[in-house]
Design an enzyme around this catalytic site. Sequence first.
Site, PDB file in Angstrom:
ATOM      1  N   ARG B 349       0.860  -1.177   0.000  1.00 21.98           N
ATOM      2  CA  ARG B 349       0.000   0.000   0.000  1.00 21.98           C
ATOM      3  C   ARG B 349       0.898   1.228   0.000  1.00 21.98           C
ATOM      4  NH1 ARG B 349      -3.291  -2.720  -1.640  1.00 21.98           N
ATOM      5  NH2 ARG B 349      -5.395  -3.179  -0.909  1.00 21.98           N
ATOM      6  N   GLU B 378      -4.138   7.215  -5.003  1.00 23.73           N
ATOM      7  CA  GLU B 378      -4.110   6.618  -6.345  1.00 23.73           C
ATOM      8  C   GLU B 378      -5.305   7.169  -7.112  1.00 23.73           C
ATOM      9  OE1 GLU B 378      -4.187   2.356  -5.841  1.00 23.73           O
ATOM     10  OE2 GLU B 378      -2.250   2.371  -4.816  1.00 23.73           O
ATOM     11  N   HIS B 397      -1.666   0.296  -9.826  1.00 18.02           N
ATOM     12  CA  HIS B 397      -2.238  -0.717  -8.948  1.00 18.02           C
ATOM     13  C   HIS B 397      -2.806  -1.884  -9.756  1.00 18.02           C
ATOM     14  CE1 HIS B 397      -4.135  -1.359  -4.714  1.00 18.02           C
ATOM     15  NE2 HIS B 397      -3.846  -2.503  -5.291  1.00 18.02           N
TER      16      HIS B 397
END
Lengths: 344, 433
Positions: B349, B378, B397
């Site tokens: 993360r 993000e 991601h």
Amino acid sequence: MLKNTKEKKGLSYVQKGMEGQELPYVLIDSIGGKHGVYEDHLEFLKKHFQLITMKEYLENKKFLSENIKAVYMWYHKPVINEGLLQSLPNLKVVASSGVGIDHLDLKLLSSYGVKVSNTPFAVSTDTADFGMALMLASSRRLVEGYQMAVSPNTEYSPADCLGAEVSGATLGIVGMGTIGYKVAERAKAFEMKILYHNRNQRNKEEESAVGAIYCKKIDDLLQQSDFVLLSVSLTPQTHKLIGKRELELMKPTATLINISRGLVVDQDALVEVLQNKVIKAAALDVTHPEPLPRDHPLLNMKNVIITPHMASATKKTRRLMMENMTESIEAGLRGLPIPNEVLL
Amino acid sequence: RYAFPPGGGSEALLGGGACWRRGWGSAHCRAMFRFTQKKCGLSEFGGRFTLLFNAWRKHTQPTAAVLPSRSLIPVRKANFRGLSLPDNPSLRGLYSRTPKADVQVMAGEELPGVLILDVGGTHGVLENLVALLKKHFHVITLKEFRENKEEMRKKIQSVFVFENRPTIDRELLESLPNLKVIGNSGVGVDHLDLKMISNFGVKVTNTPHAVADSTADIGMALMLASARRLVEGCQIAVSPDTKYFAVNWLGVEVTKATLGIIGMGNIGYKVAQRAKAFDMRILYHNRNRRRKEEEEAVGAHYCEKMEDLLQQSDFVMLVVNLTPETHKLIGKKELGLMKPTATLINISRGAIVDQDALVEALQNKVIRAAALDVTYPEPLPRDHPFLKLNNIIITPHIGTATVQAIRMMTEEAIANILAVLNGKPIPSEVFPK
């Protein structure tokens, strides 16, 4: 004698080896810059050789022609043709960097009594690593993802970059030499099913160590693989090994990875099948020519990754290559068996 | 102990070998092996799911086909582990012990309601996954819920959280009186307020098994791409200015380098398995030390102090959960301890790394490079300094962005949700600390 030598050569010094004898003269293309011998390799090389650049040679042909006994060919330079061979009567060894020798006219060199060496083992692990890097980057759409992540537009979601799993997929290795086998070792850890096609089948222990299944017919490999990786050397037999027929045998969801030589693939056929989605994607470290002309269709395709022939481009490996070449030249000049000699 | 393997039905079709590959404990695998052996009457199976599938069919439908000979086994694309169960009528109800009972539910009564953000669109659930959900649930989008609150609120027993959406806040929880479970797609639950949700008597589940392989793969992909300067190379290869390829353009080696894995859970261990094949020296730091056999299997050395790992590693890979303890785990001090030739890879993360400290470290070449699949936020704002650096790779991601993983995550989430709703053992429940 020293004074004479200085006048004749116009050089500021004469290199002497450890025992005080003169070091052998070795021809190189240039030093530094984008194509020359690496500057941080010079210290090592100068302990063994008197390096003569092409420029120095051309300025002093009369004296140097007789004395140059070896050529240190760093990335295909200097180019060796009949003219050069004729003017270097005492040439004994040509050490070529890298493993490929398709750029050398072995017959011609042999006819002049010149021995040739390459560096097959130095490049093998890096090239295998790079094959894996290309397979992962292509399958997971890493380059596209990077472009999305840094582009001015931020409206995207991971679903826009949906790739395909490498783990558990089927990898077909065409050419299971040193490099191909190292690729298999790495792919095994990703739980890939490994098929391979080779001139000769490997022995049972080697096969079972990596779980590789031999495909006597390349067609069987092409039809079952999710990834087809080419790691053959370029020879008249492997020239355009992968053409339209072979590409059409591949799955429409398959990816072609080339870490051998551009000419192993029929490039025009490849462009066509990629455009028509006959195969899903390609990842090429090598093309023909290198670099491709700037208007070549492969440069614009989203499903194609091209890298500038960098599979062996790490500091350690290049240094190891240099040391191997030095060893080969020294052995050749002493009349000893040459490590990594390339035989006709 | 396990009469029916947790984690849903697809695993029943996997051999012991396949279970082990998924990183499940050995007790789990043995139980699965014994179960399948007994039920399917097989003495030996090599993990070929079709063999097992047919054996299972034989068990559930006595007149079903005999085991096919090897030559008839179809070559399934990509050795996809786990059959698409919801598509197969004979396997419906595999998620519970009594197949017939569930089939009855589906035939006559209403399916339990599941809330999703949307179907398709930028942040909605992919359409093919919604189709999977529809086989077990009455799918209700947030929009439909808001337009028809009175009718819908009682129907919604579960929420399928896909890519962190819909946001689970107090207001939503208060408006869903029959909500029993939040099934998260993915393993990270740092976007969920576990305590608050628990106070409403709602369970939370995640999908640790479905994500492991693909996330480990992306970790390896990032490490290789960064070390070998793959992205930069691509740019050179296609740039209009390129006239020739320079020979002095170099990256760093991966084979035989030292990899330090911070967080040796499911995913971290799979990274170690892959890195071992590259002859890497593997160090790891974890809350708890792994068993000796597990360490030996991948040649991993335990570093009780994270500092030891940081100082020795050429590649540092972060594979931890985001918790209050791991928040900003890698800050200025930690980056300073790393080698100047080292690369930081983050597949956990964004908030685990102090991003400002990382910018500084990359600008001043305190470390060589970074490769991040995750950032905070993000996506990053377009003027973020990360986007201007040339020694960083960022991906959006995509750790689990494969067709197979995303489907498996949905299946795992469905299995978890159904387990809660049917009062069965829950495969992957997440508890607040």
